[in-house]
Design an enzyme around this catalytic site. Sequence first.
Site, short mmCIF file in Angstrom:
data_model
loop_
_atom_site.label_atom_id
_atom_site.label_comp_id
_atom_site.label_asym_id
_atom_site.label_seq_id
_atom_site.Cartn_x
_atom_site.Cartn_y
_atom_site.Cartn_z
N LEU A 211 -3.54 20.77 -29.90
CA LEU A 211 -2.87 19.64 -30.55
C LEU A 211 -2.83 19.73 -32.07
O LEU A 211 -2.14 18.96 -32.71
CB LEU A 211 -3.54 18.33 -30.13
N HIS B 244 -10.62 32.19 -21.01
CA HIS B 244 -9.47 32.99 -21.47
C HIS B 244 -9.68 34.38 -20.90
O HIS B 244 -10.62 35.08 -21.30
CB HIS B 244 -9.46 33.02 -23.01
N ASP C 59 0.33 25.44 -22.12
CA ASP C 59 -0.26 26.33 -23.13
C ASP C 59 0.38 26.12 -24.49
O ASP C 59 0.64 27.06 -25.23
CB ASP C 59 -0.15 27.80 -22.71
#
Lengths: 422, 316
Positions: free
Chosen positions: A63, A179, A304
């Site tokens: 964000l 990840h 994403d």
Amino acid sequence: MPALLLHNARLLDPATGLDAPGALLVENGRIASLTGAPADGAERFDCGGAILAPGLIDMRAALGEPGFEHRETIASAALAAAAGGITTLCALPDTDPVLDDPALIQFIFRRGEASGSLTTLPYAAASAGLKGHDLSEYGLLREAGAIAFTDGMRAIASARTMRLALSYARAFGSFIVQHPEEPSLAQGAATEGELATRLGLPGIPLAAEAMMVARDIALARLTGGHIHFSRVSTAPALDLVRAAKAENLPVTCDTAPPYFDLNENAITGYRSYAKLSPPLRPEAEREAVVAGLADGTIDAIVSDHQPRDADDKRLPFAQAEAGGAGLATLLAVTLARVHAGDLALLPAIAMLTSRPAALLGIEAGRLAPGAPADLVLIDLERAWQVKDGQLPGKAQNSPFDGRALEGRVVATFKSGRKVFSA
Amino acid sequence: MSFSYPILPTGHLLAIEGLESPHIAALLDLAESYALLNRQGKTQRDLLRGRTLINLFFEDSTRTRTSFEIAGKRLGADVINMSVSNSSVNKGETLLDTASTLNAMNTDLLVVRHAQSGAPALLAQKVTAAVINAGDGTHEHPTQALLDALTIRRHKGDLRNLIVAICGDITHSRVARSNIHLLGAMGAEVRLIAPPTLLPAEVGRLGVTVFHDMRKGLAGADVVMMLRLQRERMSGGMVPSAREFFRFYGLDMEKLSFAKPDSIVMHPGPMNRGIEIDSAVADHPTRSVIGEQVEMGVALRMAVLDVLARSLRRHA
């Protein structure tokens, strides 16, 4: 707030398999009934026959706030999310400061509430300061509202740290989002292969993904902890997840639209908007991701969203920042696979609603009496084009820039209130 | 000389990949005529009169920069050298800020060397000048491949069906990539000789044959092209030591004996004597054409500047 009757809709609820014409009654911000019986004095909204589905749940977005407000703020991301039909979003912790403190978790949640259109569920850093060594305070962070734990764009490189994280998260009923790249092999700018060789770009071998996935599946087996791989993009990694699920291990995964809609050729001409992490893959891998969506191996589709500004992207390819804006295009790019015949509509929407909801353990994501009236109205056929400079929100760095799409959000409702209409 | 079509259709020279053999042949023909003029001591100082050529070098390079400078001056251009050490790019100015500065100065021809692959292509999108890639990262070095082809042609005639062995650090070599594309387009047989750690992924799909044994790779070769081994590759672990590299991949007279008796030896310079090439080979009076490569570099770059200046006139 008066009751609201959304009528003349095609109700679509992946949680129950409902796909039928009907009406939905909203009272006090929650779904009151799907019987269509209007309450006295209810406002009426004609859906025009469009699809009314649960508001989308995006399990992964950055964000920009705090620390990178020049890229995106929670307020600007909320605009983009509403335009994309997203009503709940899990925010990544790789901010500045890093989300590894309970106060910051509460801050992110409250900032989302302040938008009035978006619930922001923050991930907390899996390791203190995202440094990959010491665990952050999982218990306190969970109490503050952390939805789960991840080091964001960084892989948890140390097997020992991952083992501890998976074990410890169990005590608080949570999971770890990884990840999936072995960092010592993932120093490049593009997927290793003919194209990277021609462009003279340092490559990341496909195997960097599978070897991290294999390691962490072994650790999930060892600890009983739940591992979630985010943005799985290669066939070997999907095969490993598929096998782990067949073994009933606590292993889940998601992918993002670029990995089933684009292949590595999108970077030709050093197009830095198509520089992503993990990098775009050869066509055979894209096809494997589509297969993983179709057979249920992939649990969720995430935006994403990685906001970047011009200064991040207008650089020689290897120096440009990786990441693409994804909120506004999440639904339409997913629907492109439905239109192509690769996916049925209900399972496609399930990966954007009920399945991530089940993973996260939240009550949103379904059309059930008592559930929050977070809703999206979708015109399956309406065509539009992704254009740099015209995307909602601040971030314009879409890897789909120029892409013509079919299927558009017509309206978005948050707790029964209309927060977007096109 | 006149052509009915533009030799460099994009108005820039960013890469060899994408050029077709007639374009390459036309450039080499023009360069050949400049080589002749240069040897006769004749100049054409009015061809680029009033044109501004900027050598924009983000990486050190004495020989390439000098070669472009001489080529530009022989054609009458005003040549300005900008290098990273004494310009504002060290002060955080971005590549694109530099581009707008150059636009404001009405630059006609921009020669760019940059450590990042694709940097000249990015500049070309933003500047009004014709851009010449003088080496970008590990991508391409098109004028080097063209001058190599010119040198080969002068010794061997047609490039078609020649066996050219390119040896050394292929992974990090822009010279190798440009040569692979050019020699392939012109119909030569290209062999790469290197240990697997110095070969980029799937390089075989570029239409080359790969050898790890230097003697086998050199067998029957017409041209042996050596590449510079950067010393930092050894600290990066891609090669254990200089002595081991020289033993297996350094060119000495013994290994050269596997190539054709009249084969020529090339090197883009600067050389690491005793690492990739033995002095006896580098200085060999008949086999080494390394000095001639430098000479052809000026002629070839004159041809490139000439061709791009023509398209500037066309667009003006």
